[in-house]
Design a protein around this motif. Structure first.
Motif, short mmCIF file in Angstrom:
data_model
loop_
_atom_site.label_atom_id
_atom_site.label_comp_id
_atom_site.label_asym_id
_atom_site.label_seq_id
_atom_site.Cartn_x
_atom_site.Cartn_y
_atom_site.Cartn_z
N UNK A 1 0.82 -1.22 0.00
CA UNK A 1 0.00 0.00 0.00
C UNK A 1 0.86 1.27 0.00
N UNK A 2 0.17 2.37 -0.27
CA UNK A 2 0.73 3.71 -0.11
C UNK A 2 -0.21 4.47 0.82
N UNK A 3 0.34 5.17 1.79
CA UNK A 3 -0.46 6.06 2.62
C UNK A 3 0.16 7.45 2.55
N UNK A 4 -0.68 8.44 2.38
CA UNK A 4 -0.22 9.83 2.33
C UNK A 4 -1.13 10.66 3.23
N UNK A 5 -0.54 11.54 4.00
CA UNK A 5 -1.32 12.41 4.88
C UNK A 5 -0.59 13.71 5.15
N UNK A 6 -1.37 14.76 5.35
CA UNK A 6 -0.82 16.00 5.89
C UNK A 6 -0.79 15.86 7.41
N UNK A 7 0.21 16.43 8.05
CA UNK A 7 0.29 16.38 9.50
C UNK A 7 0.88 17.69 10.02
#
Length: 198
Positions: A76-82
């Motif tokens: 998988x790929x996970x992308x998030x702003x934090x």
């Protein structure tokens, strides 16, 4: 043994090249309204949603918490702003289990920022993400992208590649988790959480 290492290296490179040729479609894993799609801890006092932002805040007993996806993932790929908001932020993204994660914020053991580095139980930090101090924007929104293909992990911070690592102790399939580390006072925010299956 040497031949096995070379074969593994070639396989990982083949998978990575194929991945970039066919970039997975990232789908929203957070609706910005509530915690639908996530397993909410019992007696939740740590995780809240407001104005499109998922916020994790330490409780009075500093117990800590993990917010897991209700789906399981293999590659998988996970992308998030934090954004690191208050206190000594020690968080991370768990990769299919609570034994392997990508660190975000201050390492409790090293007492310094290890954002983007893999933390592996039994090995601690086998490698360190590069140039994070120059890339990370303090007190502002940042974006992290993590790719997990079997035990091969890659991390991008604000669109810049900072880390590659291959784990020999990975779990094949499991949920993805966001961590609120115990024994610290902190607040961290997430938004635009997206996940794509490889």
């Amino acid at each position: 043994m040497k031949a096995k290492i070379i074969c593994t290296f070639l396989l990982v490179n083949f998978i990575t090249l194929n991945m970039f040729a066919q970039e997975p479609v990232l789908k929203s894993a957070f609706n910005g309204k509530n915690l639908k799609g996530w397993i909410v801890p019992e007696n939740n006092i740590w995780w809240s949603v407001e104005n499109g932002i998922l916020r994790a805040k330490s409780g009075p007993d500093k117990k800590g918490s993990i917010l897991w996806t209700d789906k399981e993932y293999t590659d998988f790929v996970i992308e998030t702003d934090f954004r690191y908001d208050e206190g000594t932020v020690d968080t991370g993204i768990f990769l299919r289990n609570d034994k392997e994660q990508i660190q975000m914020g201050i390492s409790g053991s090293l007492k310094r920022d290890m954002t983007g580095s893999p933390y592996i139980v039994g090995k601690k930090y086998p490698v360190e993400a590069q140039n994070v101090k120059d890339i990370l924007k303090p007190n502002d929104w940042n974006t992290i992208k993590v790719i997990a293909i079997a035990g091969y992990y890659e991390v991008w911070l604000n669109s810049k590649h900072v880390m590659s690592y291959t784990s020999d102790s990975y779990v094949k399939t499991g949920p993805i988790g966001l961590q609120l580390h115990p024994n610290t006072e902190m607040t961290v925010s997430f938004r635009n959480i997206k996940i794509g299956k490889m």
